[in-house]
Structure formats: structure tokens, C-alpha cells
Design an enzyme around this catalytic site. Structure first.
Site, short mmCIF file in Angstrom:
data_model
loop_
_atom_site.label_atom_id
_atom_site.label_comp_id
_atom_site.label_asym_id
_atom_site.label_seq_id
_atom_site.Cartn_x
_atom_site.Cartn_y
_atom_site.Cartn_z
N LYS A 129 0.83 -1.21 0.00
CA LYS A 129 0.00 0.00 0.00
C LYS A 129 0.87 1.26 0.00
CE LYS A 129 -4.28 -1.77 1.96
NZ LYS A 129 -5.28 -1.67 3.03
N LYS A 210 -4.61 -11.06 -6.30
CA LYS A 210 -5.74 -11.34 -5.43
C LYS A 210 -6.93 -10.47 -5.84
CE LYS A 210 -5.90 -9.19 -1.59
NZ LYS A 210 -6.46 -8.55 -0.40
N LYS A 213 -10.97 -5.07 -3.73
CA LYS A 213 -11.97 -4.02 -3.90
C LYS A 213 -11.38 -2.84 -4.66
CE LYS A 213 -14.04 -4.63 0.67
NZ LYS A 213 -13.16 -4.20 1.78
P1 AMP Z 1 -10.73 -6.43 3.09
O1 AMP Z 1 -11.56 -6.28 1.89
O2 AMP Z 1 -9.26 -6.25 2.81
O3 AMP Z 1 -11.20 -5.64 4.28
O4 AMP Z 1 -10.84 -7.96 3.50
C1 AMP Z 1 -11.88 -8.47 4.31
C2 AMP Z 1 -11.75 -9.96 4.48
O5 AMP Z 1 -11.88 -10.62 3.21
C3 AMP Z 1 -10.39 -10.41 5.03
O6 AMP Z 1 -10.59 -11.53 5.86
C4 AMP Z 1 -9.62 -10.78 3.81
O7 AMP Z 1 -8.60 -11.71 4.06
C5 AMP Z 1 -10.72 -11.40 2.96
N1 AMP Z 1 -10.40 -11.29 1.53
C6 AMP Z 1 -10.20 -10.14 0.84
N2 AMP Z 1 -9.92 -10.41 -0.45
C7 AMP Z 1 -9.94 -11.76 -0.55
C8 AMP Z 1 -9.73 -12.67 -1.64
N3 AMP Z 1 -9.45 -12.22 -2.86
N4 AMP Z 1 -9.82 -13.99 -1.40
C9 AMP Z 1 -10.11 -14.46 -0.16
N5 AMP Z 1 -10.32 -13.66 0.90
C10 AMP Z 1 -10.24 -12.33 0.71
#
Ligand code: AMP
Ligand code: TRP
Length: 344
Positions: A129, A210, A213
């Protein structure tokens, strides 16, 4: 790292119900990566644990340039509504906004003081980031200390997350140990709970990255959001990257095809061998059409419940207020212990 299956066993081996805490940042609409890696795991295991699920709105401020107050507020409510729409039972679990429980930020400061800079410098999420921003706020650097506070303030045993968060749970253990050895044994050491398959869903348009968002904001066919229409989902799946061959066995498939198979596996709940048998020799077009059908069928009831929740006047406000009160009651007790031991 504990797999979900092993953790489920250990809850039945002793009488004490274990505590689970997790959260998602309200930085955009949740996608199927969030659902598969995190949310669906929370839903499936909610009856096994004492559960706290927060909306990590303070973490969303670590890149302040990306935040507008009204959007942050609206996104936070969307995430809360999606938690319930995806199947979390508000009677069973505590759902709350991180910012509504001030003890998180208070403990985060104390934990920041116990965290050597070298540990934070090693965090891969920080490095990624920071390399994408012109100015890097201190909060982005100390992000893991706040995440540690989120987890430790409830003395959580398990943190169910996608595997990109494993390093943050590891540093939480290190920070807990350092606090415990400096001031006294307060914090149990939490473990990560990952899916054995689907802990990292990859981008449909780029299976080397990965699903995320922030990428989804600029590239339409990168992700499938939980609120996408069937026609948007169709575009993303039908244009997903595959290869020139026809290999549909998990172990031999190219990264893009393996990603599609994995999404199919998790959403269908079918065994790998049955899935391989179903798709062998049929070509990627068939796999994509079957997957499309499955994704639409999986998201449809979530979207219907989501709409109902958003239309219920006052419902979310009340739910979040109750969640904050229940979470605060636990968090304030831990903070009292910490205050006593540190002398503040
Ligand atoms: P975030 O969107 O970064 O706040 O992620 C929220 C949750 O979703 C966390 O537990 C991340 O590890 C999981 N997560 C985010 N992106 C992925 C992905 N591409 N595959 C699996 N888990 C994800
Ligand atoms: N950092 C997590 C993510 O980006 C979100 C989060 C904040 C979290 N606090 C947490 C996850 C505590 C688990 C536990 O996905």
C-alpha cells in the site's frame, strides 16, 4: 494457521465456547473473495463460537485520501447489511462499528507502544500500500497494532480471514506476547482460521493478483460484487482469463481455470473428484456457464435479503447500537485490566 475443520473439532473437545473476532473494511462493496475467504466462513461456523464481527471503519481511514465522510458512513451500513444478508444471525453474533467501541483505539495506542518498528516494516500489506501512495500516513504503518487491539480486546481465540491477513494475525500474537511479558499475562494468543480451499480468490481478469476491492473500482471484469446483477456477473465470468487448452483437473489447471474451479468448489460444496468428473472434456465454455448459474443462484437470496434490510426503517441503527453496547461491555473489562497493569 488452523483450518476450519480442525478448529471445529477443538470447540467440541472442551466445554468453553471459544471467541471469534473478524472484520472487513468498508472501502467498497464486498466481492465474492470477501464472501468466500471470510464472510461465508463466519456464517458457517457462527453456532460454534461466541462471535464478534466488526466493520473496520477506523482502518478505512488509513488511506485518508480515499475517504469521503458520507461514503464511509454509507459503505459501513452496506457492509453491516451484507453481513446479515449473507446469513449472520444478529441474535447469535455481535455486529458493530469499530469506531463505536472507543476501547479499540485506546488499546491500540498502548499496543503501538509495545510494537518495535522493525515488526511493522516487515508487513507486506504496508509495503504494497505504501508503494502505491504518494504520502504515507503513520496510521497505515501502525495499522497492525489497531488490528491487534481489535482482536485482543475481546481475548479472541480465532480470527477467520482470507490468507492475505495471516501476517496480521501473526504479528498480533507477537504483540500480545510482548505485552504479556512486559506487564503481565492478559492476552491469550489468537489463531488464524483459513479455508483449506478458497482462502485467496484471484482476480477474474488477472489470476496472478488477489481479487481486491480497490482494483475492482477501475477494472470492471476483475471481481464479482455481492450486489452485481446477473448480466454484470455474466460479463465478468464469460471474459475470465483461462488458457488455450482444456485442462479442468485442480492440480493441473492453469491459474485462471483453477480459480474458477475453486469458486465452483466452495459455492457448490461438492467434492473435487465430482467436480472434475463433471467438467472433464467439456471445454471452458461449459465450466463458465455452470459457474455463472451457480454464482447467480448463490447471490440471489443474499441480494433479496439485502434489499429487505435496507428498506427496514431504523433496523440497522438499532442493530449497530445494540452491537456496540454488547461489544463495549466486553472490551471495557479488558481495558480496565490493561489500565491496572500498565498504571495509566
Ligand atoms: P478487506 O476487503 O481487505 O477488508 O478484507 C476483508 C476480508 O476478506 C479479510 O478476511 C480478507 O482476508 C478477505 N479477503 C479479501 N480479499 C480476498 C480474496 N481475494 N480472497 C479471499 N479472501 C479475501
Ligand atoms: N485488516 C483486515 C482486512 O483488511 C480488516 C480487519 C481489521 C480485521 N481489523 C481486523 C480482520 C481484526 C480480522 C480481525 O481485511
Amino acid at each position: 494457521m488452523t483450518t476450519i475443520e480442525a478448529a471445529a473439532q477443538s470447540t467440541t473437545q472442551n466445554n468453553r465456547k471459544k471467541t471469534v473476532l473478524s472484520g472487513i473494511q468498508p472501502t467498497g462493496i464486498l466481492h465474492i473473495g470477501n464472501y468466500i475467504g471470510a464472510l461465508s466462513v463466519w456464517v458457517a461456523n457462527q453456532h460454534l463460537y461466541n462471535n464478534l464481527f466488526m466493520i473496520a471503519n477506523l482502518h478505512a481511514l488509513t488511506i485518508p485520501e480515499a475517504v469521503k465522510a458520507n461514503e464511509l458512513r454509507e459503505n459501513a451500513r452496506r457492509v453491516a447489511a451484507l453481513y446479515i444478508a449473507a446469513g449472520l444471525d444478529p441474535k447469535e453474533v455481535v455486529i458493530f462499528l469499530q469506531s463505536d467501541v472507543p476501547a479499540h483505539a485506546y488499546l491500540a495506542w498502548i499496543l503501538t507502544c509495545c510494537t518495535p518498528m522493525g515488526w511493522l516494516e516487515r508487513m507486506t500489506q504496508f509495503k504494497t500500500k505504501a508503494s502505491q501512495s504518494e504520502t504515507v500516513g503513520t496510521g497505515l504503518f501502525t495499522y497492525p497494532a489497531l488490528q491487534a487491539a481489535d482482536i485482543l480486546i475481546y481475548k479472541a481465540d480465532y480470527v477467520p480471514v482470507g490468507d492475505d491477513q495471516n501476517q496480521h494475525v501473526e504479528i498480533t500474537r507477537d504483540i500480545a506476547q510482548r505485552f504479556n511479558s512486559l506487564f503481565g499475562e492478559v492476552f491469550p494468543l489468537p489463531g488464524t482460521l483459513n479455508r483449506s480451499s478458497g482462502a485467496r480468490v484471484m482476480g477474474l481478469d488477472d489470476p496472478t493478483a488477489k481479487m481486491s476491492k480497490s482494483i475492482a473500482e477501475t477494472r470492471k471484469s476483475h471481481a464479482i460484487s455481492l450486489l452485481d446483477t446477473p448480466s454484470t456477473i455474466k460479463k465478468a465470468i464469460m471474459s475470465a482469463v483461462t488458457d488455450a487448452g482444456s485442462e479442468t483437473r485442480f492440480e493441473h489447471a492453469s491459474p485462471g481455470v483453477k480459480n474458477l474451479l475453486t469458486i465452483y468448489e466452495v459455492m457448490s460444496g461438492e467434492e473435487r473428484s465430482a467436480i472434475e468428473e463433471k467438467f472433464v472434456g467439456k471445454g471452458y465454455g461449459f465450466l463458465k456457464r455452470e459457474l455463472l448459474d451457480l454464482v447467480v443462484r448463490t447471490l440471489e437470496p443474499i441480494q433479496t435479503r439485502y434489499k429487505e434490510i435496507r428498506e427496514r426503517e431504523g433496523y440497522l441503527d438499532e442493530l449497530l447500537a445494540q452491537g456496540a453496547a454488547r461489544a463495549s461491555a466486553i472490551a471495557d473489562k479488558t481495558l480496565e485490566e490493561v489500565r491496572r497493569l500498565t498504571g495509566v
